[in-house]
Each structure stands twice: as C-alpha cells, then as structure tokens.
Design a protein around this motif. Structure first.
Motif, PDB file in Angstrom:
ATOM      1  N   THR A  52      -7.847   3.659  -0.047  1.00 54.42           N
ATOM      2  CA  THR A  52      -7.449   2.963  -1.972  1.00 54.42           C
ATOM      3  C   THR A  52      -9.198   1.779  -1.180  1.00 54.42           C
ATOM      4  OG1 THR A  52      -6.682   1.462  -0.700  1.00 54.42           O
ATOM      5  CG2 THR A  52      -5.519   2.600  -1.643  1.00 54.42           C
ATOM      6  N   PRO A  53     -10.553   2.186  -1.774  1.00 51.55           N
ATOM      7  CA  PRO A  53     -11.668   1.863  -1.632  1.00 51.55           C
ATOM      8  C   PRO A  53     -11.582   1.528  -2.473  1.00 51.55           C
ATOM      9  CG  PRO A  53     -11.613   4.667  -1.898  1.00 51.55           C
ATOM     10  CD  PRO A  53     -10.823   4.101  -1.999  1.00 51.55           C
ATOM     11  N   PHE A  54     -12.676   0.245  -3.263  1.00 53.53           N
ATOM     12  CA  PHE A  54     -13.347   0.165  -4.122  1.00 53.53           C
ATOM     13  C   PHE A  54     -14.265   0.530  -5.089  1.00 53.53           C
ATOM     14  CE2 PHE A  54     -16.458  -2.856  -3.230  1.00 53.53           C
ATOM     15  CZ  PHE A  54     -15.983  -4.123  -1.964  1.00 53.53           C
ATOM     16  N   ARG A  55     -14.511   0.371  -6.294  1.00 51.75           N
ATOM     17  CA  ARG A  55     -15.400   1.163  -7.152  1.00 51.75           C
ATOM     18  C   ARG A  55     -17.425   0.411  -6.677  1.00 51.75           C
ATOM     19  NH1 ARG A  55     -11.840   2.461 -10.354  1.00 51.75           N
ATOM     20  NH2 ARG A  55     -11.402   3.927 -10.716  1.00 51.75           N
ATOM     21  N   ASP A  56     -18.566   0.700  -7.181  1.00 51.39           N
ATOM     22  CA  ASP A  56     -19.705  -0.360  -6.874  1.00 51.39           C
ATOM     23  C   ASP A  56     -19.176  -1.624  -8.076  1.00 51.39           C
ATOM     24  OD1 ASP A  56     -20.734   1.796  -5.470  1.00 51.39           O
ATOM     25  OD2 ASP A  56     -21.738   2.552  -7.183  1.00 51.39           O
ATOM     26  N   ASP A  57     -17.849  -1.843  -9.145  1.00 47.51           N
ATOM     27  CA  ASP A  57     -18.160  -2.668  -9.726  1.00 47.51           C
ATOM     28  C   ASP A  57     -17.132  -3.025  -9.757  1.00 47.51           C
ATOM     29  OD1 ASP A  57     -15.973  -0.804 -10.145  1.00 47.51           O
ATOM     30  OD2 ASP A  57     -15.947  -1.212 -12.439  1.00 47.51           O
ATOM     31  N   HIS A  58     -16.737  -3.081  -7.765  1.00 45.80           N
ATOM     32  CA  HIS A  58     -15.642  -4.374  -7.365  1.00 45.80           C
ATOM     33  C   HIS A  58     -14.056  -3.807  -8.308  1.00 45.80           C
ATOM     34  CE1 HIS A  58     -18.404  -7.320  -5.853  1.00 45.80           C
ATOM     35  NE2 HIS A  58     -18.273  -6.237  -5.060  1.00 45.80           N
ATOM     36  N   THR A  59     -13.479  -2.727  -8.923  1.00 46.38           N
ATOM     37  CA  THR A  59     -12.422  -2.175  -9.468  1.00 46.38           C
ATOM     38  C   THR A  59     -12.089  -1.295  -8.423  1.00 46.38           C
ATOM     39  OG1 THR A  59     -12.953  -0.599 -10.912  1.00 46.38           O
ATOM     40  CG2 THR A  59     -13.323  -2.977 -11.540  1.00 46.38           C
ATOM     41  N   PRO A  60     -10.369  -1.015  -8.187  1.00 50.99           N
ATOM     42  CA  PRO A  60     -10.318  -0.726  -6.749  1.00 50.99           C
ATOM     43  C   PRO A  60      -9.860   0.944  -7.932  1.00 50.99           C
ATOM     44  CG  PRO A  60      -9.125  -1.809  -7.907  1.00 50.99           C
ATOM     45  CD  PRO A  60     -10.270  -2.170  -8.599  1.00 50.99           C
ATOM     46  N   ASP A  61     -10.030   1.177  -6.489  1.00 49.22           N
ATOM     47  CA  ASP A  61      -9.835   3.500  -7.000  1.00 49.22           C
ATOM     48  C   ASP A  61      -8.492   3.885  -6.276  1.00 49.22           C
ATOM     49  OD1 ASP A  61     -10.525   5.873  -6.731  1.00 49.22           O
ATOM     50  OD2 ASP A  61     -12.060   6.502  -5.922  1.00 49.22           O
ATOM     51  N   ILE A  62      -8.069   4.125  -6.929  1.00 48.46           N
ATOM     52  CA  ILE A  62      -6.431   4.447  -6.572  1.00 48.46           C
ATOM     53  C   ILE A  62      -6.276   5.979  -6.431  1.00 48.46           C
ATOM     54  CG2 ILE A  62      -5.308   2.159  -6.636  1.00 48.46           C
ATOM     55  CD1 ILE A  62      -3.853   3.889  -9.111  1.00 48.46           C
ATOM     56  N   GLY A  63      -7.358   6.571  -6.414  1.00 51.38           N
ATOM     57  CA  GLY A  63      -7.831   8.199  -6.769  1.00 51.38           C
ATOM     58  C   GLY A  63      -6.950   8.802  -5.495  1.00 51.38           C
ATOM     59  N   TYR A  64      -7.002   8.445  -4.083  1.00 51.67           N
ATOM     60  CA  TYR A  64      -5.948   9.312  -3.226  1.00 51.67           C
ATOM     61  C   TYR A  64      -4.492   9.035  -3.126  1.00 51.67           C
ATOM     62  CZ  TYR A  64     -11.502   9.060  -1.577  1.00 51.67           C
ATOM     63  OH  TYR A  64     -12.608   9.579  -0.539  1.00 51.67           O
ATOM     64  N   VAL A  65      -4.641   8.087  -3.255  1.00 52.99           N
ATOM     65  CA  VAL A  65      -2.971   7.325  -3.474  1.00 52.99           C
ATOM     66  C   VAL A  65      -2.546   8.548  -4.949  1.00 52.99           C
ATOM     67  CG1 VAL A  65      -0.911   5.740  -4.145  1.00 52.99           C
ATOM     68  CG2 VAL A  65      -2.649   4.686  -3.054  1.00 52.99           C
ATOM     69  N   LEU A  66      -3.157   8.621  -5.606  1.00 49.36           N
ATOM     70  CA  LEU A  66      -2.574   9.533  -6.627  1.00 49.36           C
ATOM     71  C   LEU A  66      -2.577  11.254  -6.286  1.00 49.36           C
ATOM     72  CD1 LEU A  66      -3.929   7.689  -9.676  1.00 49.36           C
ATOM     73  CD2 LEU A  66      -1.827   7.645  -8.695  1.00 49.36           C
ATOM     74  N   LYS A  67      -4.062  11.109  -5.576  1.00 49.25           N
ATOM     75  CA  LYS A  67      -3.384  13.136  -4.762  1.00 49.25           C
ATOM     76  C   LYS A  67      -3.021  12.803  -3.676  1.00 49.25           C
ATOM     77  CE  LYS A  67      -7.364  15.828  -4.015  1.00 49.25           C
ATOM     78  NZ  LYS A  67      -8.063  15.406  -2.654  1.00 49.25           N
ATOM     79  N   ALA A  68      -1.998  11.865  -3.408  1.00 47.27           N
ATOM     80  CA  ALA A  68      -1.315  12.153  -2.451  1.00 47.27           C
ATOM     81  C   ALA A  68       0.021  12.394  -3.044  1.00 47.27           C
ATOM     82  CB  ALA A  68      -1.453  11.040  -0.963  1.00 47.27           C
TER      83      ALA A  68
END
Ligand code: SAJ
Length: 431
Positions: free
Chosen positions: A88-104
């Motif tokens: 669950t990485p964060f984007r350049d603006d420090h907002t979390p990216d839960i894309g991989y969780v939703l893909k799973a």
C-alpha cells in the motif's frame, strides 16, 4: 472453519510479509497457495527457494514446499481463507494508494464462496477493510456481505495488521500479540479462529477501523519518538555536546526512554504509514506531520554536514558505510543511508567509496556518479574520512586502532570511543 490439513489458504502477495506468513501457515499442515503477480517470485518459491533475505525463511520455505503444503501461482484459487498482504504505497502528494488491495479483492471475488474468510494484513488507511467489503458486495451480489446485509453474512471480512520486525519476522509472526478487527464482531471471531492456528501471542478482537488505526498509530508513535531523538542530535551537534551521552544519561530517569538518532528514518513502514494518518486528517496532525518532516530533514542535514566535512578536506577519500535502511539487513527501500550516499556520490564523484556488505553491486541510483563499491578492509586502508550511515555489526566491531586516524562522522553512534571530528558551531551570545 475446516481444521487440520484440509484447510486451504490463499495468500495474496509473496513479499516480506506474505511469504513468511504463507510459510508459517503451511507449517501448521494447511494447504497454502501463495499468489503473486511476478513470475520469477512464483518460480523461485515453487523451486523451494526465497527471493528475500530473512533469518531462517529459506529453510522453512524449502521444507513446506517439499512437503507439498506451500506452492505459488500467478492465479487465485478457491480457498477457505484469503490473506491479503500486498503493498500500500503512497503517491507523490502523500495520499495512500490502495489500488493493489482493491485489485486483490477483485481477484478474490471471482472465487469467493459461502463460509470463506477474507483478512487484510496490508497497512491501510482507516476504512479500507470496509471498502473491500463494499467492493466484494458489488462484485458478488449473490453473497451476503457483512455490513451490507441483514442477518448473518455468508462470508467474514476482517483486518489484522502485520507487526513483525524485519530480521525477526518468523519469531514475531508467532509470538507477537495480534489485533483482529472485524467488519462485524462475528467476522472478528471467525478470523480469530484462523489466527489461533499459528499465533502464540494474544489475539485481541475489535472493529476493523480500530485495528487499522492501531497499526498506523504504532508506526507513527515510533516515527515521532525517533524525530525527537533526531532533533536532539542536531541541537547537540550545534552545542558541541555528545548526544549519545545525553541520551544514555537521560534514559537513567525511570520514565524516560529516548530512542536513537540516525541519518533519518527509512523502510517501507515508519517512513510511510504516518502519512496515512496525516492525509486522513491534515488539520489535526501537526505533530505527526512535523515528525515526518524532522526525520526527512535529518537526511538533508546529514548530507550538508558530510558535504562541508568533505569540501574542507580537498582530495581526501571518503568511505560511506552502509546503504540499508537499518542494521544487518539487505533492504534498501526508503533508506536514508542510500539517499545520503547517493547525494554525496553525485556531488563528490570518485572521491566517494561505498561499503555495503549486503549489496553485490551499487544500486542504479549511483550510475554515472563515479562512486565505487569496496569492502570494509579496503575502505579502512584507502579512506581518510568515514561516514557511518548504518549500524551493521561488521562496522560496529571495527576497533578504535583501525580508525583512530580517520575523520569520522558517525550518524549512528556506533563508535562512541572515536575522537571527535565535527567542530561545534560557534555559539552566538544574545543580548
Ligand atoms: N530507527 C532510528 N532510531 C531508532 C529506531 C529506528 O533511527 O531508535 C530507524 C531505523 O534505522 C530505520 C527506521 O527507523 O531506518 C525504521 O526501523 P525500525 O526498526 O524502527 O522499524 P521497521 O520499519 O523495520 O519495522 C516497523 C516496526 N514497527 C514498530 O516498531 C512500531 C514493525 O513492528 C512493523 O511491523 C513494521 O514497521 C511494519 O511493517 O509496519
């Protein structure tokens, strides 16, 4: 839930957490399938080998693969329990990216059936587990999803954060207490039955949101406390005081326990997770945000201090000791040591030599800089200035007589017997 060897578990993501977790569950006799998007990870695990360094993991994985309890696949398969352990990485603006969780979760939806348990372990912003439940509800309208149906749900969905320390993962996976947060209390109880199979520590149930915030609070707590130590180190440097001595003395107080300063905070957890709290409530997190800024600022401070030292000694050869994000591991993610060494390499070129026993070659970040990778003994022979960036045991054990003639900038405090090399800044008297 099915017991003993019949239980089938799917672990999504075979990284630093997923692979050890899959192997520990497989050791209980369950049939475990580890799912990963990288073919080389799948092939490595299926050949009984590991693609990450972690104490005792290689022996465990080769054993459970040989016994047929663990195999890896690119594709999801039906199972009774699904454990999501993706990044669950964060984007350049420090907002979390839960894309991989939703893909799973999307993949799980294709095989989910009544009676299954889905547990999210990835460090996630508060509310993610409920988002997973909502997504499963959308994708599988034929199933009664907890939080989205009346009466008992067909499946259980919970959040159970990993809490293990790299270097001690196999021990801590079993011994640490676990917080298990259900979308409903029933979901938490179902997930609890699963964790009791392999966890010796206490398993405490709560809501999914409380468990998510607990995980983020643990890492933010550590970040804030390290920031305090880093701030002290910069004050002490200015005053010409030995910060390590100050901390040792202060920690003799029964209610004081100051952590250790360093070149900044690294790794994929503590340098990242506090931002999940900040982005959730920007106006209510001045302390957590400032701690992040202090710890990131320490990296720049070390670059500046080291640069002044190097510039003041034209022609001197410089050894940067360590690239890993902490001692005795081969993990360079978000490493402050790597950031400092890379910057010095690009500023001072072939005057810089890097010593990192955990690297076979210099990372790409050093391409074109002119810096080279050398071993400890060569550095002790060739370098006039040593900059300690990581407290690897191999550096810690270098005796004083082998480094007494060096100029040293020790950001980790491993050589407290070293004669002082950094001048104190002149004190300006006010008034
Ligand atoms: N560090 C200092 N001074 C200290 C302690 C650490 O500068 O006194 C630095 C380290 O050098 C490193 C960074 O902080 O750069 C993080 O190292 P760490 O050992 O504190 O933690 P991690 O990132 O290896 O693991 C943390 C752990 N969390 C806590 O201790 C609260 C671990 O239990 C979590 O499972 C992990 O994050 C995670 O995955 O979230």
């Amino acid at each position: 839930m099915v017991s003993g060897s019949e239980l089938k578990v799917c672990v999504l993501g075979l990284g630093y957490i997923g692979l050890p977790t899959a192997a520990v569950i497989a050791r209980t006799g369950a049939q475990v399938v580890g799912v990963d998007v990288h073919q080389h990870v799948v092939d490595t695990v299926n050949s009984g080998k590991v693609h990450i360094e972690e104490i005792d993991l290689d022996g465990l994985v080769s054993g459970v693969v040989a016994r047929g309890n663990l195999r890896a696949s690119l594709d999801i398969e039906p199972a009774e329990v699904f454990v999501i352990a993706v990044p669950t990485p964060f984007r350049d603006d420090h907002t979390p990216d839960i894309g991989y969780v939703l893909k799973a979760a999307t993949a799980i939806a294709t095989v989910l059936k009544t009676g299954d348990v889905v547990v999210l372990e990835s460090t996630s912003p508060v509310g993610t587990t409920e988002q997973v439940a909502a997504l499963l509800g959308q994708l599988r309208p034929d199933l009664k999803i907890p939080g989205h149906c009346a009466g008992s749900a067909d499946v259980a969905i919970a959040y159970c954060p990993e809490r293990v320390l790299p270097g001690r993962i196999l021990v801590e996976l079993i011994d640490n207490d676990r917080v298990i947060g259900g979308v409903t209390p029933r979901c938490a109880r179902k997930a609890l039955q699963f964790y009791r199979r392999f966890v010796r520590g206490a398993c405490v149930t709560t809501s999914a949101k409380a468990a998510e915030m607990t995980k983020l609070s643990e890492n933010a707590f550590r970040d804030v406390n390290i920031a305090f130590a880093n701030e002290l180190s910069m004050i002490a440097e200015k005053m010409g005081v030995d910060v390590w001595e100050v901390i040792r003395l202060a920690n003799r107080h029964p209610r004081v326990n100051i952590l250790s300063p360093g070149p900044g905070v690294g790794g994929h957890c503590i340098a990242v997770d506090p931002w999940f709290l900040v982005s959730a409530a920007p106006e209510r997190t001045p302390l957590i945000r400032t701690a992040r800024e202090v710890n990131d600022g320490k990296i720049l401070h070390v670059v500046d201090t080291a640069s002044s030292m190097i510039a003041a000694h034209p022609g001197a050869k410089v050894g940067c000791l360590g690239l890993a994000f902490k001692a005795n591991i081969d993990d360079f993610r978000e490493s402050p040591a790597l950031k400092v060494a890379r910057e010095l390499a690009h500023r001072f070129g072939d005057r810089i030599a890097i010593v990192e026993p955990y690297a076979a070659a210099l990372p790409d970040a050093f391409a074109g800089s002119g810096a080279c990778l050398i071993d400890v003994d060569s550095a002790l022979e060739a370098c006039d200035i040593l900059i300690v960036l990581v407290d690897h045991d191999v550096f810690r054990s270098i005796p004083l007589d082998e480094r007494a003639d060096k100029l040293v900038y020790d950001t980790r405090g491993i050589w407290q017997d070293q004669p002082r090399s950094l001048p104190a800044e002149p004190l300006r008297l006010v008034g």
